[in-house]
Design a protein around this motif. Structure first.
Motif, PDB file in Angstrom:
ATOM      1  N   PRO A  41     -13.103  -1.201   9.683  1.00 30.76           N
ATOM      2  CA  PRO A  41     -13.276  -1.458   8.253  1.00 30.76           C
ATOM      3  C   PRO A  41     -11.953  -1.804   7.573  1.00 30.76           C
ATOM      4  O   PRO A  41     -10.889  -1.422   8.043  1.00 30.76           O
ATOM      5  N   ALA A  79      -8.518  -1.621  -2.496  1.00 28.19           N
ATOM      6  CA  ALA A  79      -8.422  -0.831  -3.724  1.00 28.19           C
ATOM      7  C   ALA A  79      -9.014  -1.607  -4.901  1.00 28.19           C
ATOM      8  O   ALA A  79      -9.169  -2.831  -4.854  1.00 28.19           O
ATOM      9  N   SER A 139      -6.391  -7.056  -0.386  1.00 29.55           N
ATOM     10  CA  SER A 139      -5.942  -6.431   0.847  1.00 29.55           C
ATOM     11  C   SER A 139      -4.950  -7.334   1.567  1.00 29.55           C
ATOM     12  O   SER A 139      -5.020  -8.556   1.461  1.00 29.55           O
ATOM     13  N   TYR A 153     -20.059  -4.909   2.714  1.00 31.22           N
ATOM     14  CA  TYR A 153     -19.126  -3.882   2.268  1.00 31.22           C
ATOM     15  C   TYR A 153     -19.870  -2.717   1.637  1.00 31.22           C
ATOM     16  O   TYR A 153     -21.003  -2.852   1.186  1.00 31.22           O
ATOM     17  N   ARG A 154     -19.186  -1.576   1.651  1.00 27.75           N
ATOM     18  CA  ARG A 154     -19.699  -0.378   0.981  1.00 27.75           C
ATOM     19  C   ARG A 154     -18.869  -0.131  -0.257  1.00 27.75           C
ATOM     20  O   ARG A 154     -17.638  -0.208  -0.220  1.00 27.75           O
ATOM     21  N   GLN A 155     -19.575   0.170  -1.326  1.00 25.91           N
ATOM     22  CA  GLN A 155     -18.898   0.557  -2.561  1.00 25.91           C
ATOM     23  C   GLN A 155     -19.662   1.762  -3.088  1.00 25.91           C
ATOM     24  O   GLN A 155     -20.842   1.645  -3.433  1.00 25.91           O
ATOM     25  N   THR A 176     -24.427  -0.192   0.171  1.00 27.81           N
ATOM     26  CA  THR A 176     -23.937  -1.269   1.020  1.00 27.81           C
ATOM     27  C   THR A 176     -24.418  -2.598   0.450  1.00 27.81           C
ATOM     28  O   THR A 176     -25.592  -2.734   0.100  1.00 27.81           O
ATOM     29  N   PRO A 190     -12.954   1.112  -5.689  1.00 31.48           N
ATOM     30  CA  PRO A 190     -12.547   0.681  -4.350  1.00 31.48           C
ATOM     31  C   PRO A 190     -13.766   0.331  -3.496  1.00 31.48           C
ATOM     32  O   PRO A 190     -14.886   0.770  -3.788  1.00 31.48           O
ATOM     33  N   LEU A 191     -13.553  -0.453  -2.449  1.00 31.71           N
ATOM     34  CA  LEU A 191     -14.644  -0.802  -1.536  1.00 31.71           C
ATOM     35  C   LEU A 191     -14.105  -0.867  -0.122  1.00 31.71           C
ATOM     36  O   LEU A 191     -12.905  -0.943   0.097  1.00 31.71           O
ATOM     37  N   THR A 192     -15.032  -0.849   0.834  1.00 29.93           N
ATOM     38  CA  THR A 192     -14.681  -0.937   2.243  1.00 29.93           C
ATOM     39  C   THR A 192     -15.510  -2.030   2.890  1.00 29.93           C
ATOM     40  O   THR A 192     -16.740  -1.939   2.920  1.00 29.93           O
ATOM     41  N   ASN A 195     -10.762  -7.509  -4.369  1.00 29.05           N
ATOM     42  CA  ASN A 195     -11.756  -6.716  -5.096  1.00 29.05           C
ATOM     43  C   ASN A 195     -11.551  -6.906  -6.592  1.00 29.05           C
ATOM     44  O   ASN A 195     -10.511  -6.542  -7.118  1.00 29.05           O
ATOM     45  N   ARG A 239     -10.238  -1.464   3.878  1.00 28.27           N
ATOM     46  CA  ARG A 239     -10.344  -0.854   2.551  1.00 28.27           C
ATOM     47  C   ARG A 239      -9.593  -1.717   1.539  1.00 28.27           C
ATOM     48  O   ARG A 239      -8.471  -2.150   1.804  1.00 28.27           O
TER      49      ARG A 239
END
Length: 165
Positions: free
Chosen positions: A108, A112, A117, A142-144, A148, A62-64, A57, A110
């Motif tokens: 998912p 940071a 990751s 991804y979601r941030q 999405t 953060p994102l997932t 990232n 995650r």
């Protein structure tokens, strides 16, 4: 009543458009730029785990990551599933044989802000015949925050059949 339905439909459409954006830019794909993972000893019916790029990232939020897939699958190969794996001894680019005891872990991932990751996605690939091209283009969803995104990151894995004896 007709105007209320139109207004509701317009609100739902605007909500969908603002919650899903195709052009994500948060993931950094530079660590594999120009790299080609190769396996030139495959046999028909073999199955391999193909590592997708590490999830890094490059933003301050953060994102997932909720989904990943390889976009271009050439004739001779078939993707039969995906999993999330953890880099215990560092990230391993390339392919590894599927073992009968392999677990399929999904879910998912995650990541940071400004971090990479220790988890990454792998595609389970089955060799179905002569391979005509490479596995290319990895797409991550991804979601941030509440949005999405989809982002394509360059990836290239070359699997070829072993030469007959």
């Amino acid at each position: 009543m007709k105007h209320r339905r139109r207004a509701l439909l317009a609100l739902l459409t605007v909500g969908l458009l603002t919650s899903c954006s195709g052009g994500g830019t948060a993931l950094d794909g530079s660590s594999q730029a120009g790299a080609i993972a190769e396996n030139d000893h495959a046999r028909v019916r073999d199955e391999y785990w193909v590592a997708m790029p590490p999830l890094s990232n490059k933003t301050g939020k953060p994102l997932t990551v909720v989904d990943a897939k390889i976009v271009h699958v050439p004739a001779g190969l078939r993707i039969t599933g995906y999993r999330v794996d953890t880099a215990v001894e560092g990230y391993l680019m390339g392919t590894s044989p599927v073992a009968p005891t392999d677990e399929v872990r999904t879910g998912p991932v995650r990541v940071a802000a400004h971090d990479q990751s220790d988890q990454y996605y792998e595609a389970r690939v089955k060799v179905t015949g002569a391979v005509h091209g490479d596995l290319t283009d990895c797409r991550f969803t991804y979601r941030q925050g509440s949005t999405t995104h989809q982002q394509d990151i360059g990836c290239d894995t070359r699997i070829r059949l072993d030469k007959p004896l």
